[in-house]
Design an enzyme around this catalytic site. Structure first.
Site, PDB file in Angstrom:
ATOM      1  NE  ARG A  61      -4.140  -1.493   2.391  1.00 31.41           N
ATOM      2  CZ  ARG A  61      -5.195  -1.255   3.160  1.00 31.41           C
ATOM      3  NH1 ARG A  61      -5.161  -0.250   4.029  1.00 31.41           N
ATOM      4  NH2 ARG A  61      -6.272  -2.000   3.076  1.00 31.41           N
ATOM      5  CG  ASP A  63       1.614   6.538   3.018  1.00 33.75           C
ATOM      6  OD1 ASP A  63       0.755   5.673   3.286  1.00 33.75           O
ATOM      7  OD2 ASP A  63       2.598   6.766   3.747  1.00 33.75           O
ATOM      8  NE  ARG A 212       6.276   9.421   2.683  1.00 33.48           N
ATOM      9  CZ  ARG A 212       5.343  10.240   3.147  1.00 33.48           C
ATOM     10  NH1 ARG A 212       5.543  11.551   3.129  1.00 33.48           N
ATOM     11  NH2 ARG A 212       4.223   9.768   3.627  1.00 33.48           N
TER      12      ARG A 212
END
Length: 286
Positions: A61, A63, A212
């Site tokens: 998945r 973002d 990130r």
């Protein structure tokens, strides 16, 4: 949970890409925002003239704002529907989907295949430029501008302390009931001929915001704001550090997902669902 396909259905693998700029991530949202999953499921329902929506399962998945070049998903379709549409499904989906999402391959999956649980690794790339003039306008949707010169050697040295199996709680947004233990297989930086710095980040799986956050910590080392040993110390502390900046999503792309040989799929599915803990009792849950 079983990976057996229900009688009367066939499991279909989809290989796809998308530009994440205008999507609210992969997963369907309760408030009706545009998502990759929603777009593909709607298109699939339309081109097969189905009353029912067939739900996709995805390898990773992503973002909101994150891109994918090598995403993988699967969907279970009725045998009759698959037989009727399989030869023209790819072209019909291309005609129905928006230009920022493309499906490149649609094929019957091997026995035991699960896009999520069969995967043995996911490889992401994060792209940054430290050019004082900014980002090439043609790359602006995929490259972050960092307004400080970056020392790539320092970032690579700092990255060595993060590779391996660890509890990445310090670099993840914690989700109730989910472990933050991951095996980071590769984390390295290269400077491309055009000057863009590209991080390769490969792991068996990732927890929320992990890539990130890792990139954000290494950029602080690269621009001299933190010492080389700082990212490793943050990892060892095991708690979220407010100094770790989660960099913007547009520099991140899911490049590739790896799967084992067909005969190993079932074993991999069981392994991926097992509870994980670190040697010596440093475990998490789920």
């Amino acid at each position: 949970m079983s990976d057996d396909v229900q009688p009367g259905f066939v499991r279909v693998r989809l290989d796809l890409s998308y530009d994440g700029k205008d999507f609210s991530g992969w997963a369907k949202q309760a408030r009706g925002q545009r998502t990759v999953q929603g777009d593909i499921e709607d298109a699939l329902r339309t081109v097969t003239r189905s009353k029912e929506t067939y739900e996709l399962t995805v390898a990773g998945r992503t973002d909101a704002g994150v891109h994918a070049r090598g995403q993988v998903a699967h969907v279970d379709l009725p045998v009759e529907l698959w037989a009727e549409h399989r030869e023209k499904l790819l072209r019909r989906l291309a005609g129905r989907l928006s230009h920022d999402v493309r499906i490149w391959k649609v094929a019957e999956a091997p026995s035991g295949f699960n896009a999520r649980f069969s995967a043995v690794w996911r490889r992401y790339a994060y792209r940054v430029t430290d050019n004082p003039g900014g980002v090439d306008p043609l790359l602006r949707g995929h490259v972050l501008w960092h307004d400080w010169p970056l020392d790539m050697d320092a970032m690579n040295e700092a990255a060595t302390a993060l590779v391996g199996e660890h509890d990445f709680a310090a670099y993840c947004k914690k989700r109730e009931g989910a472990t933050t233990i991951r095996t980071l297989q590769e984390l390295r930086w290269e400077r491309r001929p055009d000057g863009v710095l590209e991080a390769t980040v490969k792991a068996d799986a990732f927890c929320h915001n992990m890539v990130r956050s890792l990139v954000g910590a290494l950029l602080f080392v690269g621009d001299g704001h933190r010492p080389v040993d700082w990212p490793g110390k943050v990892l060892a502390a095991g708690v979220r550090d407010s100094a770790v900046h989660v960099v913007r999503p547009h520099g991140l792309t899911l490049e590739e997902v790896g799967y084992p040989a067909d005969e190993l799929l079932a074993a991999r599915n069981l392994e991926a669902r097992n509870r994980r803990s670190l040697p010596g009792g440093g475990g998490g849950c789920c």
